[in-house]
Design a protein around this motif. Structure first.
Motif, PDB file in Angstrom:
ATOM      1  N   PRO A 371     -13.514   4.879  -1.234  1.00 20.48           N
ATOM      2  CA  PRO A 371     -14.020   4.880   0.149  1.00 20.48           C
ATOM      3  C   PRO A 371     -15.298   4.080   0.345  1.00 20.48           C
ATOM      4  CG  PRO A 371     -13.270   7.068  -0.438  1.00 20.48           C
ATOM      5  CD  PRO A 371     -13.201   6.237  -1.697  1.00 20.48           C
ATOM      6  N   GLN A 372     -16.128   4.002  -0.715  1.00 23.67           N
ATOM      7  CA  GLN A 372     -17.361   3.221  -0.621  1.00 23.67           C
ATOM      8  C   GLN A 372     -17.105   1.736  -0.859  1.00 23.67           C
ATOM      9  OE1 GLN A 372     -16.856   5.859  -2.530  1.00 23.67           O
ATOM     10  NE2 GLN A 372     -18.545   7.329  -2.409  1.00 23.67           N
ATOM     11  N   HIS A 373     -15.877   1.361  -1.234  1.00 30.42           N
ATOM     12  CA  HIS A 373     -15.493  -0.037  -1.483  1.00 30.42           C
ATOM     13  C   HIS A 373     -16.327  -0.673  -2.586  1.00 30.42           C
ATOM     14  CE1 HIS A 373     -13.109   0.383   2.135  1.00 30.42           C
ATOM     15  NE2 HIS A 373     -14.193   0.753   2.781  1.00 30.42           N
ATOM     16  N   ASP A 374     -16.593   0.113  -3.653  1.00 31.48           N
ATOM     17  CA  ASP A 374     -17.396  -0.422  -4.755  1.00 31.48           C
ATOM     18  C   ASP A 374     -16.737  -0.196  -6.114  1.00 31.48           C
ATOM     19  OD1 ASP A 374     -17.729   2.294  -4.989  1.00 31.48           O
ATOM     20  OD2 ASP A 374     -19.902   2.284  -4.780  1.00 31.48           O
ATOM     21  N   ASP A 375     -15.444   0.127  -6.126  1.00 35.79           N
ATOM     22  CA  ASP A 375     -14.728   0.298  -7.384  1.00 35.79           C
ATOM     23  C   ASP A 375     -13.230   0.301  -7.096  1.00 35.79           C
ATOM     24  OD1 ASP A 375     -14.325   0.580 -10.064  1.00 35.79           O
ATOM     25  OD2 ASP A 375     -15.180   2.591 -10.235  1.00 35.79           O
ATOM     26  N   TRP A 376     -12.443   0.158  -8.172  1.00 37.32           N
ATOM     27  CA  TRP A 376     -10.984   0.252  -8.078  1.00 37.32           C
ATOM     28  C   TRP A 376     -10.506   1.466  -8.848  1.00 37.32           C
ATOM     29  CZ3 TRP A 376     -10.500  -5.517  -9.731  1.00 37.32           C
ATOM     30  CH2 TRP A 376     -10.651  -6.337  -8.606  1.00 37.32           C
ATOM     31  N   GLU A 377      -9.637   2.265  -8.213  1.00 30.71           N
ATOM     32  CA  GLU A 377      -9.035   3.426  -8.858  1.00 30.71           C
ATOM     33  C   GLU A 377      -7.527   3.344  -8.651  1.00 30.71           C
ATOM     34  OE1 GLU A 377     -12.829   6.474  -8.229  1.00 30.71           O
ATOM     35  OE2 GLU A 377     -10.992   6.760  -7.058  1.00 30.71           O
ATOM     36  N   ILE A 378      -6.772   3.292  -9.745  1.00 27.85           N
ATOM     37  CA  ILE A 378      -5.334   3.018  -9.657  1.00 27.85           C
ATOM     38  C   ILE A 378      -4.574   4.112  -8.911  1.00 27.85           C
ATOM     39  CG2 ILE A 378      -5.305   1.576 -11.728  1.00 27.85           C
ATOM     40  CD1 ILE A 378      -4.221   3.981 -13.268  1.00 27.85           C
ATOM     41  N   ASP A 379      -5.046   5.355  -8.973  1.00 25.46           N
ATOM     42  CA  ASP A 379      -4.322   6.451  -8.317  1.00 25.46           C
ATOM     43  C   ASP A 379      -4.353   6.359  -6.794  1.00 25.46           C
ATOM     44  OD1 ASP A 379      -3.551   7.567 -10.692  1.00 25.46           O
ATOM     45  OD2 ASP A 379      -5.270   8.926 -10.833  1.00 25.46           O
ATOM     46  N   ARG A 380      -5.209   5.507  -6.256  1.00 26.84           N
ATOM     47  CA  ARG A 380      -5.251   5.324  -4.804  1.00 26.84           C
ATOM     48  C   ARG A 380      -4.158   4.360  -4.333  1.00 26.84           C
ATOM     49  NH1 ARG A 380      -9.788   7.454  -2.572  1.00 26.84           N
ATOM     50  NH2 ARG A 380     -11.443   8.048  -4.023  1.00 26.84           N
ATOM     51  N   HIS A 381      -3.577   3.627  -5.256  1.00 27.25           N
ATOM     52  CA  HIS A 381      -2.547   2.641  -4.893  1.00 27.25           C
ATOM     53  C   HIS A 381      -1.211   3.340  -4.650  1.00 27.25           C
ATOM     54  CE1 HIS A 381      -0.113  -1.036  -5.101  1.00 27.25           C
ATOM     55  NE2 HIS A 381      -1.247  -1.685  -4.865  1.00 27.25           N
ATOM     56  N   SER A 382      -0.375   2.745  -3.803  1.00 26.39           N
ATOM     57  CA  SER A 382       0.936   3.327  -3.501  1.00 26.39           C
ATOM     58  C   SER A 382       1.852   3.322  -4.718  1.00 26.39           C
ATOM     59  CB  SER A 382       1.605   2.561  -2.350  1.00 26.39           C
ATOM     60  OG  SER A 382       1.701   1.178  -2.665  1.00 26.39           O
ATOM     61  N   ASN A 383       1.582   2.421  -5.688  1.00 26.47           N
ATOM     62  CA  ASN A 383       2.342   2.362  -6.932  1.00 26.47           C
ATOM     63  C   ASN A 383       1.364   2.350  -8.105  1.00 26.47           C
ATOM     64  OD1 ASN A 383       4.022   1.822  -9.107  1.00 26.47           O
ATOM     65  ND2 ASN A 383       5.231   0.280  -8.024  1.00 26.47           N
ATOM     66  N   PRO A 384       0.862   3.541  -8.515  1.00 24.33           N
ATOM     67  CA  PRO A 384      -0.200   3.594  -9.528  1.00 24.33           C
ATOM     68  C   PRO A 384       0.185   2.974 -10.866  1.00 24.33           C
ATOM     69  CG  PRO A 384       0.014   5.708  -8.403  1.00 24.33           C
ATOM     70  CD  PRO A 384       1.188   4.872  -7.979  1.00 24.33           C
ATOM     71  N   LYS A 385       1.422   3.162 -11.324  1.00 23.98           N
ATOM     72  CA  LYS A 385       1.825   2.617 -12.630  1.00 23.98           C
ATOM     73  C   LYS A 385       1.779   1.097 -12.632  1.00 23.98           C
ATOM     74  CE  LYS A 385       4.680   6.473 -14.212  1.00 23.98           C
ATOM     75  NZ  LYS A 385       6.032   6.904 -14.666  1.00 23.98           N
ATOM     76  N   GLU A 386       2.310   0.493 -11.577  1.00 20.02           N
ATOM     77  CA  GLU A 386       2.260  -0.959 -11.477  1.00 20.02           C
ATOM     78  C   GLU A 386       0.820  -1.432 -11.324  1.00 20.02           C
ATOM     79  OE1 GLU A 386       4.718  -4.045  -8.820  1.00 20.02           O
ATOM     80  OE2 GLU A 386       3.045  -3.089  -7.754  1.00 20.02           O
ATOM     81  N   ALA A 387       0.041  -0.709 -10.498  1.00 22.66           N
ATOM     82  CA  ALA A 387      -1.362  -1.085 -10.283  1.00 22.66           C
ATOM     83  C   ALA A 387      -2.151  -1.053 -11.581  1.00 22.66           C
ATOM     84  CB  ALA A 387      -1.997  -0.159  -9.245  1.00 22.66           C
TER      85      ALA A 387
END
Length: 623
Positions: A371-387
């Motif tokens: 939410p702060q737009h300062d990191d990437w977290e794969i579980d937030r993606h619609s396809n976490p395994k691919e992400a």
């Protein structure tokens, strides 16, 4: 239709307390978040026909005694104090807020943008940029390289207001005007017994809609298309200008260099022309940004365009230089920083800038943003395994490019003059009949000469143990995303591994020092260090040395040789010339009963797969 404050009823529903999630997100870094959120919103709203967005931050002190827009809030704070009188945290906030009403003037921060579309469709009740900003929660219609996608960035100005009150004023591209205030307070009970939602609106009280003309605080009057945000009772911080300037330099360095944005903070103008002097002025507080600026403007940087699957390309700028902090700025295509990529290399001093160029790659990684737009977290993606796979591939590419650049730099720096001093001693190698791999005939197949420092340099240098702020530099570079596998612990916190077997798979202590009351520095009469293959065809370092005096106890310290310092590294295993395992601990090898002018040979391997330039220091019993 009455123009005043109105706090809608919660209809016996949810009670809102002081710890509103959006505002709490930005507490502790209010000014940094304010600068970031404001400028990204303005960049997203740029008018297509304009070259760049202009943003202004200006602080006033305005009289409010006869101003119902501010003074009209007093009664609601009193009601809130009565409702929350048993809640200590809420009372502290309300009492601090009420102090503002006892002053003759109040601090108001005006934030204005130009060359933007303004907040369009302010006459609509839903699905407009006006309502998304002023009256919505958790709503955003932004995509791709645009700014906020969670809709909480609007809370940043409230976090900077002692009254948690903000006014919005706009003239949009179609000529529509609008003005409205929002007070993000707490639920409380009105005099008629109804309980409020906690959020109040200044405007047309019957339906909580905006006033259909522009207003202002102070003498400023908007004449051009764009938006004004007024932060009421702006936090009392004497260094507010400095903090906002540094936040803008950190988060919009690329956008400024591209001439996509110009920002005025008080009397300070931040644009492409003033950037160099501002970076120099603030470099001590924004050291990473200073490195990135050198990368983007220096002549020695390499620019690469790199494809990532079918997502398009990202652009990478890399440079090798001493004192660089080993991080890569990762930015959206619009020039807004997302994060500092670290844990990429523990031995190469580099800095880089990575820009996600294409819309598709922007959109893909955007789904992973916090939410702060300062990191990437794969579980937030619609396809976490691919992400997870794509994120790992992205960082793997960055590591590979850094290693390639580092090898080029080492090659370029090697000086042919006097190289014989550092080459393997052929006499020493050929005389060692114990290992058939180490003879003159097949020497080219089994020996790989590495760059090492001179003996004089080894004598004069000292080992520096990193402080806790540099722990990320000590890593195993074989991990997929540069995750720390051997962190530097505090003093006394060691994983010593198997001392008997000499595996040495521990971590280096922060501040551990050799007992110099028992040992003194020895100057070898000769020393050679080079790479060979051991009996299992693994590449290891071989050291052949002679000492200038006898010693019953010897300690050999092994480090990576940097340009301006040495870096301790873990020794995985060590053997003597008879293939007997020697005792090792962290970056130290212990040997016994060494004689003057006697040739000794040891083989050791290091933690990590890099070809390190190695430096050695030898200590013996104090004379």
């Amino acid at each position: 239709m009455s123009i005043c404050w109105n706090f809608p009823s919660n209809n016996n529903g949810k009670i809102s307390g002081i710890s509103e999630a959006g505002i709490e997100t930005f507490r502790g870094k209010q000014l940094k978040s304010l600068a970031r959120e404001i400028c990204q919103n303005s960049l997203d709203a740029k008018e297509a026909s304009k070259d760049k967005v202009i943003v202004e931050f200006e602080l006033y002190e305005v009289s409010f005694k006869d101003d119902p827009r501010i003074n009209g809030l007093k009664e609601y704070f009193k009601l809130a104090k009565e409702y929350w009188k048993e809640n200590e945290k809420t009372i502290r906030f309300l009492e601090k807020a009420e102090k503002n009403f006892k002053k003759d003037k109040i601090r108001v921060l005006r934030i204005s943008d130009y060359n933007t579309t303004g907040l369009v469709d302010s006459d609509k009740k839903k699905n407009s940029t006006w309502n998304n900003l002023v009256k919505s929660s958790g709503v955003s219609d932004k995509t791709g390289s645009s700014g906020g996608s969670y809709g909480i960035g609007k809370s940043a100005p409230f976090a900077c207001s002692d009254l948690r009150t903000v006014f919005y004023n706009t003239l949009d591209k179609t000529g529509l005007q609008a003005f409205q205030g929002v007070a993000n307070l707490v639920s409380f009970e009105m005099e008629d017994g109804t309980t409020t939602q906690g959020i109040g609106y200044y405007g047309n009280s019957e339906n909580n809609t905006a006033i259909k003309n522009m207003e202002n605080f102070g003498s400023y009057i908007r004449k051009e298309c764009g938006t004004d945000i007024y932060v009421i009772a702006f936090s009392d911080d004497e260094e507010w200008e400095k903090r906002i300037i540094e936040a803008i330099l950190e988060n919009f360095l690329i956008a400024i260099l591209k001439n996509n944005i110009e920002v005025k903070v008080g009397r300070t103008l931040i644009n492409k022309e003033t950037l160099n002097s501002l970076i120099e002025e603030h470099k001590d507080n924004i050291s990473l940004t200073y490195n990135y600026y050198q990368v983007l403007t220096g002549n020695e940087s390499e620019e690469m365009e790199i494809p990532l699957r079918d997502l398009g390309v990202f652009r990478l700028y890399l440079a090798i230089k001493k004192d660089f902090k080993r991080t890569i700025l990762i930015s959206r295509s619009n020039g807004m920083k997302i994060l500092d990529g670290n844990r990429i290399s523990g031995s190469i001093q580099f800095s880089g800038v990575c820009i996600l160029e294409d819309e598709k790659i922007n959109a893909y990684f955007r789904e992973m943003e916090t939410p702060q737009h300062d990191d990437w977290e794969i579980d937030r993606h619609s396809n976490p395994k691919e992400a997870e796979k794509i994120k790992k591939e992205f960082f793997r590419i960055l590591r590979e490019k850094v290693k390639e650049k580092g090898k080029e730099s080492i090659t370029d720096e090697m000086d042919a003059v006097g190289m014989g001093e550092y080459l393997p001693d052929i006499q020493d190698i050929s005389s060692d009949s114990e290992n058939k791999k180490e003879n003159i005939e097949n020497g080219k197949k089994t020996f790989e000469c590495q760059k090492i420092t001179t003996l004089e340099a080894a004598r004069n240098s000292t080992i520096e143990i990193s402080d806790e702020n540099e722990e990320e530099n000590y890593i195993d570079e074989s991990s997929e995303e540069g995750e720390i596998e051997n962190e530097v612990p505090s003093e006394g916190d060691f994983n010593l591994g198997d001392k008997k077997s000499g595996t040495g798979n521990g971590t280096i202590g922060n501040g551990e020092k050799l007992d110099l009351s028992k040992f003194s520095h020895m100057h070898p009469s000769s020393i050679r260090i080079f790479k060979v293959s051991d009996e299992n065809d693994n590449e290891v370092y071989k050291m052949i040395f002679k000492l200038n005096r006898n010693t019953k106890n010897a300690v050999i310290e092994v480090s990576i040789a940097g340009e301006d310092r040495t870096i301790p590294i873990i020794i995985k295993s060590v053997k003597n010339e008879n293939r007997e395992i020697l005792e090792s601990k962290n970056n130290r090898i212990n040997m016994k009963n060494l004689l003057k002018d006697t040739k000794y040979s040891i083989l050791f391997s290091l933690n990590g797969n890099e070809n390190y330039p190695v430096e050695v220091k030898i200590y013996g019993d104090k004379i």
